[in-house]
Scaffold this motif. Structure first.
Motif, short mmCIF file in Angstrom:
data_model
loop_
_atom_site.label_atom_id
_atom_site.label_comp_id
_atom_site.label_asym_id
_atom_site.label_seq_id
_atom_site.Cartn_x
_atom_site.Cartn_y
_atom_site.Cartn_z
N ARG A 55 -0.31 1.43 6.05
CA ARG A 55 0.62 0.30 6.23
C ARG A 55 0.96 0.11 7.71
O ARG A 55 0.90 -1.01 8.23
CB ARG A 55 1.92 0.54 5.45
N ASP A 92 0.87 -1.17 0.00
CA ASP A 92 0.00 0.00 0.00
C ASP A 92 0.91 1.22 0.00
O ASP A 92 1.90 1.25 0.73
CB ASP A 92 -0.90 0.00 1.24
N ASP A 93 0.58 2.22 -0.81
CA ASP A 93 1.46 3.39 -0.90
C ASP A 93 1.20 4.41 0.20
O ASP A 93 1.91 5.40 0.31
CB ASP A 93 1.33 4.06 -2.27
N ASP A 94 0.21 4.17 1.05
CA ASP A 94 -0.10 5.07 2.16
C ASP A 94 0.60 4.56 3.42
O ASP A 94 0.25 3.51 3.96
CB ASP A 94 -1.61 5.13 2.39
N GLN A 95 1.60 5.31 3.89
CA GLN A 95 2.40 4.86 5.03
C GLN A 95 1.56 4.69 6.29
O GLN A 95 1.77 3.75 7.06
CB GLN A 95 3.54 5.84 5.30
N HIS A 147 5.76 -0.70 -0.36
CA HIS A 147 5.11 0.58 -0.65
C HIS A 147 4.81 0.79 -2.13
O HIS A 147 4.13 1.74 -2.51
CB HIS A 147 5.96 1.74 -0.12
N ASN A 148 5.35 -0.08 -2.98
CA ASN A 148 5.07 0.02 -4.42
C ASN A 148 5.28 -1.35 -5.05
O ASN A 148 5.63 -2.33 -4.36
CB ASN A 148 5.95 1.09 -5.08
N LEU A 190 -1.24 2.06 -7.08
CA LEU A 190 0.14 2.17 -6.63
C LEU A 190 0.89 3.12 -7.56
O LEU A 190 0.50 3.29 -8.72
CB LEU A 190 0.81 0.79 -6.62
N PRO A 191 1.97 3.73 -7.09
CA PRO A 191 2.65 4.74 -7.92
C PRO A 191 3.32 4.20 -9.17
O PRO A 191 3.46 4.93 -10.16
CB PRO A 191 3.69 5.34 -6.95
N ASP A 192 3.76 2.95 -9.18
CA ASP A 192 4.50 2.43 -10.32
C ASP A 192 3.78 1.31 -11.07
O ASP A 192 4.26 0.83 -12.09
CB ASP A 192 5.88 1.93 -9.88
#
Length: 236
Positions: free
Chosen positions: A14, A8-11, A32-33, A57-59
């Motif tokens: 997570r 999950d890209d939200d810290q 995170h990605n 996700l960012p990537d």
């Protein structure tokens, strides 16, 4: 096995999920990605009991990760999405996801979904094999001991046993130095850290795995090491 991998890209999400699930006796690894997910997945694919994928996700996206996981494993998958679009849920399930949860959600709801999946798949009751046999040797993971074909104990230190068990769990895989150091010492190998070399040399010596043609642990130049012996695992 109660090992869960979450991407999950939200810290904040997570951290919240990791804290909550660990309080409920789960082992949790975070990513995170997509790139970090594949790193962790490749390290632990054989020990995972569940994967939790965020769709956005960012990537990459969770759909692509779901497809990649399904090509290698039948591990249960829960997908998280901020979208309420039914089409997203359908796509995820068709790609092989086992469940879908819309954000925002409570950790308690996620835990209930996890337990339900584990009950359906029988993973809550599953236990890993106790014995592993290779080249005339038998390792007992409960007694944390190793004997040869005559029943003679092989003297191993705690770190020796830990390294051997990790090799057995990943038999046939090329393992680089950083992965082995992290698995046995909890940190990456530094440029001048020769401790791993000493450990592997000692392990080879214990199993008469010396010389130019090692049968147990082979060096892959520029890549790492591989446990080359065939392993048969069982509960008895």
């Amino acid at each position: 096995m109660r090992n869960i991998l979450i991407v999950d890209d939200d810290q904040k999400i997570r951290t919240l999920l990791k804290t909550y699930l660990e309080k409920n006796q789960y082992s949790v690894t975070l990513a995170h990605n997509g790139a970090s997910f594949f790193t962790e997945f490749n390290r632990s694919v054989d020990t995972l009991s569940l994967v939790i994928l965020d769709v956005m996700l960012p990537d990459t996206d969770g759909f692509a990760l779901c497809q990649a996981v399904r090509r290698r494993s039948n591990v249960p998958i829960i997908m998280l999405t901020a979208s309420s679009d039914e089409a997203d849920r359908v796509v995820g399930l068709e790609l092989g996801a086992d469940d879908y949860i819309s954000k925002p959600h409570s950790p308690r709801e996620l835990l209930a979904r996890i337990k339900a999946i584990h009950r359906r798949t029988g993973m809550e009751a599953a236990t890993p094999p106790r014995y592993h046999r290779f080249g005339g040797f038998t390792i007992d993971t409960v007694e944390r001991s190793v004997v040869d074909h005559l029943g003679t104990p092989v003297p191993l230190s705690g770190l020796d046993f830990q390294l051997l068990k990790y090799f057995i769990d990943h038999a046939g895989e090329i393992l680089d130095r950083s992965v082995l150091c992290e698995a046995t010492r909890g940190r990456d190998a530094g440029p001048f850290d020769r401790f791993l070399d000493v450990q592997i040399s000692r392990l080879r010596l214990r199993f008469n795995d010396c010389g130019k043609q090692p049968w147990l642990i082979k060096t892959v130049r520029g890549a790492g090491y591989v446990f080359a012996a065939s392993v048969i695992s069982s509960h008895e």
